[in-house]
Design a protein around this motif. Structure first.
Motif, short mmCIF file in Angstrom:
data_model
loop_
_atom_site.label_atom_id
_atom_site.label_comp_id
_atom_site.label_asym_id
_atom_site.label_seq_id
_atom_site.Cartn_x
_atom_site.Cartn_y
_atom_site.Cartn_z
N HIS A 9 0.86 -1.19 0.00
CA HIS A 9 0.00 0.00 0.00
C HIS A 9 0.90 1.23 0.00
O HIS A 9 1.10 1.86 1.04
CB HIS A 9 -0.92 0.01 1.23
N PRO A 10 1.45 1.61 -1.15
CA PRO A 10 2.50 2.64 -1.19
C PRO A 10 2.03 4.08 -1.03
O PRO A 10 2.85 4.96 -0.83
CB PRO A 10 3.14 2.44 -2.55
N PHE A 11 0.71 4.34 -1.10
CA PHE A 11 0.24 5.72 -1.06
C PHE A 11 -0.53 6.02 0.22
O PHE A 11 -1.24 5.17 0.75
CB PHE A 11 -0.61 6.04 -2.28
N CYS A 12 -0.41 7.26 0.68
CA CYS A 12 -1.11 7.74 1.86
C CYS A 12 -2.62 7.74 1.58
O CYS A 12 -3.07 8.33 0.60
CB CYS A 12 -0.65 9.16 2.20
N LYS A 56 -4.83 13.53 -3.96
CA LYS A 56 -3.38 13.70 -4.11
C LYS A 56 -2.69 12.34 -4.02
O LYS A 56 -3.17 11.44 -3.34
CB LYS A 56 -2.82 14.61 -3.01
N GLN A 57 -1.58 12.20 -4.72
CA GLN A 57 -0.79 10.99 -4.62
C GLN A 57 0.48 11.31 -3.85
O GLN A 57 1.39 11.95 -4.36
CB GLN A 57 -0.44 10.43 -6.00
N THR A 58 0.52 10.86 -2.60
CA THR A 58 1.68 11.06 -1.74
C THR A 58 2.13 9.70 -1.25
O THR A 58 1.30 8.89 -0.83
CB THR A 58 1.31 11.95 -0.53
N LEU A 59 3.43 9.46 -1.30
CA LEU A 59 3.93 8.18 -0.80
C LEU A 59 3.72 8.06 0.70
O LEU A 59 3.97 9.00 1.45
CB LEU A 59 5.41 8.03 -1.12
N GLY A 93 -1.48 3.02 5.59
CA GLY A 93 -0.29 3.76 5.20
C GLY A 93 -0.59 5.25 5.19
O GLY A 93 -1.58 5.69 4.61
N LEU A 94 0.27 6.03 5.85
CA LEU A 94 0.11 7.47 5.90
C LEU A 94 1.45 8.14 5.58
O LEU A 94 2.51 7.58 5.86
CB LEU A 94 -0.33 7.94 7.29
N CYS A 95 1.37 9.35 5.01
CA CYS A 95 2.58 10.15 4.87
C CYS A 95 2.88 10.74 6.25
O CYS A 95 2.03 10.72 7.15
CB CYS A 95 2.40 11.25 3.82
#
Length: 105
Positions: A47-50, A58-61, A85-87
């Protein structure tokens, strides 16, 4: 000649570590374990995105594997359904909100 030691200041934008991060119990036995490190790494790989940024379009890792229901509120530490998953920015906001709510009577 006396020795002068440099004073280290936190970098801008980096939150200083709070003792136990506002938890009543540190849960260091979980977060410091190799099992958690592997679990977190695998979750972020899958799950690579926040998820909070994604909800805003928005797409944030994601850089942090967060417990949806905190462990000190009887959240399951190893149940993958309790992981998200969170930034770093979203994780800090969530943690601050949880600390604030914990102080409420």
């Amino acid at each position: 000649m006396p020795t002068v030691h440099k004073v280290k200041f936190p970098k801008a934008g980096v939150q200083a570590n709070a003792p136990n991060q506002g938890r009543t119990e540190a849960n260091r036995d979980i977060y410091g374990s190799s099992r958690w490190k592997k679990t977190s790494k695998n979750h972020l790989r899958d799950h690579p995105f926040c998820i909070r940024c994604a909800a805003k379009g928005k797409q944030t890792l994601a850089t942090v594997t967060d417990h949806i229901v905190p462990i000190n509120q009887n959240g399951e530490p190893w149940n993958s359904d309790n992981h998200q998953g969170l930034c770093l920015k979203c994780h800090q906001k969530k943690s601050a909100r949880e600390r604030h709510l914990a102080k409420q009577p």
